[in-house]
Design a protein around this motif. Structure first.
Motif, short mmCIF file in Angstrom:
data_model
loop_
_atom_site.label_atom_id
_atom_site.label_comp_id
_atom_site.label_asym_id
_atom_site.label_seq_id
_atom_site.Cartn_x
_atom_site.Cartn_y
_atom_site.Cartn_z
N LEU A 108 -1.07 8.05 -4.61
CA LEU A 108 -0.57 7.28 -3.39
C LEU A 108 -0.84 7.84 -2.00
O LEU A 108 -1.27 7.19 -1.23
CB LEU A 108 0.85 6.84 -3.70
CG LEU A 108 1.50 5.96 -3.07
CD1 LEU A 108 0.93 4.49 -3.22
CD2 LEU A 108 3.01 6.01 -3.20
N GLU A 109 -0.55 9.18 -1.93
CA GLU A 109 -0.80 9.61 -0.73
C GLU A 109 -2.12 9.72 -0.29
O GLU A 109 -2.49 9.38 0.88
CB GLU A 109 -0.08 11.20 -0.85
CG GLU A 109 1.18 11.36 -1.13
CD GLU A 109 1.86 12.53 -1.51
OE1 GLU A 109 2.62 13.19 -1.12
OE2 GLU A 109 1.14 13.34 -2.41
N ALA A 110 -3.11 10.10 -1.39
CA ALA A 110 -4.63 10.24 -0.87
C ALA A 110 -5.09 8.86 -0.62
O ALA A 110 -5.86 8.80 0.13
CB ALA A 110 -5.30 11.04 -2.17
N GLY A 111 -4.69 7.85 -1.26
CA GLY A 111 -5.13 6.64 -0.95
C GLY A 111 -4.65 5.85 0.35
O GLY A 111 -5.64 5.26 1.01
N PHE A 112 -3.64 6.39 0.71
CA PHE A 112 -3.31 5.81 2.15
C PHE A 112 -3.33 6.60 3.31
O PHE A 112 -3.15 6.34 4.53
CB PHE A 112 -1.87 5.28 2.10
CG PHE A 112 -1.76 3.90 1.24
CD1 PHE A 112 -1.91 2.73 2.04
CD2 PHE A 112 -1.27 4.16 -0.05
CE1 PHE A 112 -1.63 1.63 1.04
CE2 PHE A 112 -1.28 2.89 -0.77
CZ PHE A 112 -1.25 1.48 -0.08
N LEU A 113 -3.64 8.10 2.86
CA LEU A 113 -3.84 8.98 4.08
C LEU A 113 -4.70 8.61 5.05
O LEU A 113 -4.63 8.74 6.25
CB LEU A 113 -4.18 10.30 3.43
CG LEU A 113 -4.09 11.49 4.44
CD1 LEU A 113 -2.52 11.37 4.99
CD2 LEU A 113 -4.07 12.65 3.80
N GLY A 114 -5.96 8.19 4.54
CA GLY A 114 -7.00 7.86 5.34
C GLY A 114 -6.81 6.80 6.40
O GLY A 114 -7.10 6.95 7.47
N ILE A 115 -6.21 5.61 5.97
CA ILE A 115 -5.46 4.70 6.72
C ILE A 115 -4.51 5.16 7.68
O ILE A 115 -4.69 4.92 9.10
CB ILE A 115 -5.05 3.66 6.00
CG1 ILE A 115 -5.75 3.01 4.98
CG2 ILE A 115 -4.50 2.41 6.94
CD1 ILE A 115 -5.20 2.03 3.89
N MET A 116 -3.73 5.90 7.30
CA MET A 116 -2.68 6.43 8.53
C MET A 116 -3.42 7.36 9.41
O MET A 116 -3.04 7.25 10.65
CB MET A 116 -1.95 7.45 7.38
CG MET A 116 -0.78 7.97 8.09
SD MET A 116 0.34 8.93 7.21
CE MET A 116 1.52 9.91 8.12
N LEU A 117 -4.52 7.94 8.99
CA LEU A 117 -5.16 8.86 9.99
C LEU A 117 -6.12 8.31 10.82
O LEU A 117 -6.14 8.63 12.35
CB LEU A 117 -5.94 9.97 9.35
CG LEU A 117 -4.91 11.00 8.68
CD1 LEU A 117 -5.70 12.14 7.79
CD2 LEU A 117 -4.21 11.77 9.68
N PHE A 118 -6.82 7.47 10.53
CA PHE A 118 -7.94 6.69 11.20
C PHE A 118 -7.79 5.30 11.16
O PHE A 118 -8.63 4.51 11.81
CB PHE A 118 -9.13 7.19 10.64
CG PHE A 118 -9.42 8.67 10.23
CD1 PHE A 118 -9.45 9.38 11.45
CD2 PHE A 118 -9.27 9.08 8.97
CE1 PHE A 118 -9.67 10.87 11.09
CE2 PHE A 118 -9.53 10.48 8.92
CZ PHE A 118 -9.71 11.03 9.81
N GLY A 119 -6.91 4.62 10.95
CA GLY A 119 -6.90 3.03 10.63
C GLY A 119 -6.10 2.19 11.61
O GLY A 119 -6.09 0.89 11.35
N LEU A 120 -5.59 2.83 12.67
CA LEU A 120 -4.58 1.85 13.34
C LEU A 120 -5.42 0.82 14.06
O LEU A 120 -4.96 -0.47 14.02
CB LEU A 120 -4.10 2.74 14.36
CG LEU A 120 -3.10 2.16 15.29
CD1 LEU A 120 -1.90 1.02 14.87
CD2 LEU A 120 -2.59 3.01 16.50
N LYS A 121 -6.60 1.07 14.51
CA LYS A 121 -7.38 -0.06 15.35
C LYS A 121 -7.98 -0.74 14.55
O LYS A 121 -8.69 -1.80 14.82
CB LYS A 121 -8.51 0.70 16.26
CG LYS A 121 -7.62 1.52 17.53
CD LYS A 121 -8.64 2.13 18.56
CE LYS A 121 -7.84 2.74 19.40
NZ LYS A 121 -8.91 3.39 20.50
#
Length: 474
Positions: A108-121
């Motif tokens: 769960l952490e690994a799956g959403f971490l990328g969005i959290m780090l780079f996905g705001l825009k």
């Protein structure tokens, strides 16, 4: 009590690696929760200062999360190398629990971490906030599985023993064993307070350099609110956990208190403020104690007593000086954090919260206090369980692998060198990030989509990232 044989070296190696590791998951748990609060406030209010603080700590979270994963993998290998008997005997119970932690929390952490780090825009504010929430939920779920495993080792339940191997009978009782709820709450409180004082120290540090820095003021204020509100709750949670330990692990509580002999009738249990425990002579040297106080918080009566250390077989006792001093370090640091929270409330009331530089320096000094208290608490928990890995059922000496002393010594030396180099470099890098002043942006003027056909002056109304007009702009 310690020697240079393979068994004691294996214990030292595991203590060394878990001592490094536990800091980073605790940091991840508390910091993930803080990031959820920050982004939620940004979405709710539209104030860019919350996003400035969010971005500042997001970089730190990514580093801390990565280090926590790597150091955790090392310990899983140690189970197979240095503690193979433990892995064999407890594998049917602890194996699935740790597997569930990987399959649920870590994925769960690994799956959403990328969005959290780079996905705001890329995904927009609302979906990005959902990703932040899922990462935070994953860190807490991971803690839930790990604490279930550790708590089962402290207060085993729901098992049967077949040919020396623990077999599950009731997973409900295994997971929700007698000490699990109390340990889980106490651990979460420790993680939140550790991060609160780390955040508060960074905010105070930058306020000392620039009193007008808005993100630093937000960090400092939010951290001290957490200290003022959560520290009393953590003290209560620790007291409840102590009552649970007194019921299921009386040796541990007696070691924490330095209680060697039963008191005279009616004398009650004294609070030993200081002493030097002598395990061979079963006494405390240079003891300073307050009569009856320990009876009040242990038994909630004026003259209540507990089972003293002398009532147990010497071979069933933990290393009393280690538990005794670690407990006092934990409590002492907790009292300092509690005092800081009270002082912050007093300064707020007097309107001097952001201007009292001596208090800001004190908070900077208290920055590591939460993690130091957390480490001391884990020493109490793990050293107090000795001489057992599964309390009362499987001794630590029976859990070790039959390895040569030179093999364990070589791996311990290698671990020490690698950890000191790699984690030392990571610590220096984190300190550099802490020393970097947080960026201070301004609230943006965002067009409101639903007002597109209104007069041009309305298109400049400030709104939250979710599209709602800011308070006062409606």
């Amino acid at each position: 009590m310690w020697g240079l044989d393979a068994y004691h070296l294996a214990r030292a190696q595991f203590a060394f690696t878990v001592g490094f590791h536990i800091i980073f998951p605790a940091f991840s748990i508390g910091l993930a929760a803080y990031l959820v609060v920050l982004e939620g406030l940004w979405l709710r209010t539209g104030r860019d200062v919350y996003m400035d603080v969010y971005r500042y700590w997001l970089k730190i979270f990514a580093i801390v999360f990565g280090i926590g994963v790597v150091t955790g993998l090392v310990m899983s290998y140690e189970f197979g190398t240095n503690w193979s008997e433990f892995a064999y005997r407890t594998g049917p119970i602890l194996g699935p629990l740790l597997g569930y932690e990987t399959l649920t929390a870590f994925f769960l952490e690994a799956g959403f971490l990328g969005i959290m780090l780079f996905g705001l825009k890329r995904v927009g504010p609302r979906l990005h906030f959902a990703a932040t929430c899922m990462v935070a939920f994953g860190t807490h779920l991971s803690a839930a599985w790990i604490l279930a495993s550790n708590s089962w080792m402290q207060t085993p339940a729901g098992y049967t023993i077949v040919n020396g191997v623990f077999e599950p009978v009731s997973w409900l009782h295994i997971i929700f064993n007698p000490s699990y709820p109390y340990r889980f709450v106490h651990m979460l409180g420790a993680a939140y307070l550790s991060v609160a004082f780390a955040v508060g120290a960074v905010g105070a540090f930058h306020l000392l350099r620039n009193r007008a820095n808005k993100p630093a003021r937000v960090m400092f204020s939010m951290a001290m609110w957490m200290a003022a509100c959560a520290t009393p709750l953590q003290i209560v949670a620790g007291d409840v956990l102590g009552e649970n330990s007194l019921r299921y692990q009386p040796q541990k509580v007696a070691a924490m208190e330095g209680d060697w002999q039963a008191p005279a009738p009616g004398a009650g249990e004294p609070l030993v403020l200081f002493g030097i425990p002598d395990q061979d002579k079963q006494t405390n040297h240079a003891q300073i104690a307050i009569p009856h106080v320990a009876s009040l918080y242990l038994t909630h009566s004026w003259a209540g007593t507990i089972k003293p250390l002398s009532a147990f077989a010497p071979g069933d006792l933990p290393d009393v000086p280690v538990v005794f001093f670690a407990f006092r370090i934990m409590v002492g640091l907790g009292m300092l954090m509690f005092g800081a929270g009270l002082v912050s409330l007093w300064l707020r009331r007097r309107g001097r919260f952001y201007d009292t530089r001596w208090f800001q320096r004190a908070v900077v000094a208290l920055g590591p206090s939460g993690f130091a208290a957390l480490l001391a608490g884990w020493v109490v928990t793990e050293a107090g369980r000795q001489p057992y890995t599964v309390y009362g059922l499987l001794r630590t000496a029976q859990s070790a692998s039959p390895l040569a002393t030179t093999d364990v010594a070589a791996s311990l030396a290698a671990f020490a060198i690698i950890y000191l180099i790699v984690l030392g470099a990571a610590a220096l890098f984190l300190l550099r990030l802490f020393a970097t002043p947080p960026a201070c942006g301004e609230d943006e003027v965002v067009p409101i989509p639903e007002y597109a056909a209104t007069p041009a002056s309305w298109a400049a109304v400030k709104v939250t990232p979710s599209g709602r007009p800011l308070k006062g702009e409606r």
